[in-house]
Design a protein around this motif. Structure first.
Motif, PDB file in Angstrom:
ATOM      1  N   GLN A  51       0.816  -1.218   0.000  1.00 26.94           N
ATOM      2  CA  GLN A  51       0.000   0.000   0.000  1.00 26.94           C
ATOM      3  C   GLN A  51       0.852   1.271   0.000  1.00 26.94           C
ATOM      4  O   GLN A  51       0.322   2.372  -0.016  1.00 26.94           O
ATOM      5  CB  GLN A  51      -0.918   0.012   1.234  1.00 26.94           C
ATOM      6  CG  GLN A  51      -1.968  -1.079   1.213  1.00 26.94           C
ATOM      7  CD  GLN A  51      -2.908  -1.011   2.407  1.00 26.94           C
ATOM      8  OE1 GLN A  51      -2.715  -0.230   3.333  1.00 26.94           O
ATOM      9  NE2 GLN A  51      -3.933  -1.829   2.388  1.00 26.94           N
ATOM     10  N   GLY A  52       2.180   1.103   0.012  1.00 26.90           N
ATOM     11  CA  GLY A  52       3.073   2.255   0.041  1.00 26.90           C
ATOM     12  C   GLY A  52       3.260   2.867  -1.338  1.00 26.90           C
ATOM     13  O   GLY A  52       2.585   2.486  -2.310  1.00 26.90           O
ATOM     14  N   PRO A  53       4.185   3.817  -1.456  1.00 31.67           N
ATOM     15  CA  PRO A  53       4.422   4.473  -2.748  1.00 31.67           C
ATOM     16  C   PRO A  53       4.739   3.458  -3.845  1.00 31.67           C
ATOM     17  O   PRO A  53       5.634   2.628  -3.688  1.00 31.67           O
ATOM     18  CB  PRO A  53       5.648   5.365  -2.469  1.00 31.67           C
ATOM     19  CG  PRO A  53       5.642   5.565  -0.990  1.00 31.67           C
ATOM     20  CD  PRO A  53       5.077   4.314  -0.394  1.00 31.67           C
ATOM     21  N   GLY A  54       3.969   3.491  -4.927  1.00 30.66           N
ATOM     22  CA  GLY A  54       4.181   2.553  -6.023  1.00 30.66           C
ATOM     23  C   GLY A  54       3.744   1.135  -5.720  1.00 30.66           C
ATOM     24  O   GLY A  54       4.024   0.217  -6.499  1.00 30.66           O
ATOM     25  N   GLY A  55       3.053   0.927  -4.602  1.00 32.31           N
ATOM     26  CA  GLY A  55       2.623  -0.411  -4.197  1.00 32.31           C
ATOM     27  C   GLY A  55       1.638  -1.041  -5.173  1.00 32.31           C
ATOM     28  O   GLY A  55       0.882  -0.350  -5.856  1.00 32.31           O
ATOM     29  N   LYS A  56       1.636  -2.363  -5.203  1.00 37.01           N
ATOM     30  CA  LYS A  56       0.864  -3.096  -6.206  1.00 37.01           C
ATOM     31  C   LYS A  56      -0.651  -2.973  -6.052  1.00 37.01           C
ATOM     32  O   LYS A  56      -1.385  -3.237  -7.009  1.00 37.01           O
ATOM     33  CB  LYS A  56       1.251  -4.581  -6.165  1.00 37.01           C
ATOM     34  CG  LYS A  56       2.690  -4.854  -6.589  1.00 37.01           C
ATOM     35  CD  LYS A  56       3.025  -6.334  -6.456  1.00 37.01           C
ATOM     36  CE  LYS A  56       4.481  -6.608  -6.809  1.00 37.01           C
ATOM     37  NZ  LYS A  56       4.847  -8.026  -6.583  1.00 37.01           N
ATOM     38  N   GLY A  86      -2.595   8.759  -2.261  1.00 34.54           N
ATOM     39  CA  GLY A  86      -1.902   9.947  -2.754  1.00 34.54           C
ATOM     40  C   GLY A  86      -0.508   9.576  -3.189  1.00 34.54           C
ATOM     41  O   GLY A  86      -0.205   8.398  -3.426  1.00 34.54           O
ATOM     42  N   ALA A  87       0.379  10.568  -3.246  1.00 35.03           N
ATOM     43  CA  ALA A  87       1.755  10.332  -3.696  1.00 35.03           C
ATOM     44  C   ALA A  87       2.486   9.342  -2.789  1.00 35.03           C
ATOM     45  O   ALA A  87       3.374   8.614  -3.223  1.00 35.03           O
ATOM     46  CB  ALA A  87       2.523  11.646  -3.748  1.00 35.03           C
ATOM     47  N   GLY A  88       2.106   9.305  -1.524  1.00 32.71           N
ATOM     48  CA  GLY A  88       2.745   8.391  -0.573  1.00 32.71           C
ATOM     49  C   GLY A  88       2.094   7.024  -0.503  1.00 32.71           C
ATOM     50  O   GLY A  88       2.393   6.231   0.388  1.00 32.71           O
ATOM     51  N   GLY A  89       1.186   6.741  -1.441  1.00 36.28           N
ATOM     52  CA  GLY A  89       0.462   5.473  -1.403  1.00 36.28           C
ATOM     53  C   GLY A  89      -0.866   5.642  -0.694  1.00 36.28           C
ATOM     54  O   GLY A  89      -1.505   6.703  -0.780  1.00 36.28           O
TER      55      GLY A  89
END
Length: 200
Positions: free
Chosen positions: A42-47, A61-64
């Motif tokens: 669920q973090g930045p760029g998370g699947k 958002g930008a941070g996931g």
């Protein structure tokens, strides 16, 4: 070589499960931390970020994933919680399979899963360790956490199987309402017992 013995580690919120998981690591047992995996996914760029945003608009958002907003969207809403689980659980399953493949030569591995019984995950493990403490200790620990309130604590507890039921279904119970040294001794005893069982 035989497959590792899979140990399910679980316990309700505030019981000290993360501390016990670290103790298993200290004994040389690889630990798959389902919560940490969810944070990564669920973090930045998370699947799973895009799928969560699609189902729960405005929660990323930008941070996931914004965990506060997501919690507000699902807590107390069974249908929303189930929809979230349908997104997250399969992704965690893929990472768990990769973890098992990476540790295929271990004699024991631990799956650290908060909702092991609630999700039926106990059927996929060889033994279950339940981390437990008395209710007063549990409540005091949990209410010290940042952003925690009595209402949120009660809502989380309502989703979790009662501690007494978990203990009744456990193969091993590790108590944490005691000293760190006593808890560590219990963990070492569990590891020794499981390794002895595997050696037979």
């Amino acid at each position: 070589m035989s497959a590792p013995v899979i140990v399910g580690l679980t316990g309700s919120i505030g019981m000290g499960k993360s501390t016990v998981a670290r103790m298993f690591r200290d004994e040389g047992v690889p630990v798959f931390d389902a919560d940490a995996e969810v944070h990564r996914l669920q973090g930045p760029g998370g699947k799973v970020v895009a799928a969560i945003e699609a189902r729960f608009p405005g929660t990323t958002g930008a941070g996931g994933v914004d965990r506060g907003r997501l919690a507000a969207a699902v807590l107390g809403d069974d249908a929303a919680m189930k929809a979230l689980e349908r997104i997250v659980h399969p992704a965690v399953g893929v990472e768990r399979a990769a973890f098992l493949a990476a540790h295929a030569d271990a004699d024991l591995v631990v799956f650290d899963v908060p909702l092991l019984f609630e999700t039926g995950g106990d059927r996929a493990v060889d033994a279950v360790v339940v981390v437990s403490a008395n209710a007063e200790v549990q409540r005091a620990r949990t209410l010290c956490r940042p952003g925690m309130s009595a209402e949120k604590f009660d809502a989380i507890l309502a989703r979790q199987m009662p501690d007494a039921n978990k203990r009744a279904r456990a193969d091993f119970v590790v108590a944490t309402d005691t000293t760190i040294e006593e808890t560590r001794a219990q963990v070492r005893g569990v590891v020794a017992c499981l390794r002895a069982r595997e050696a037979r």
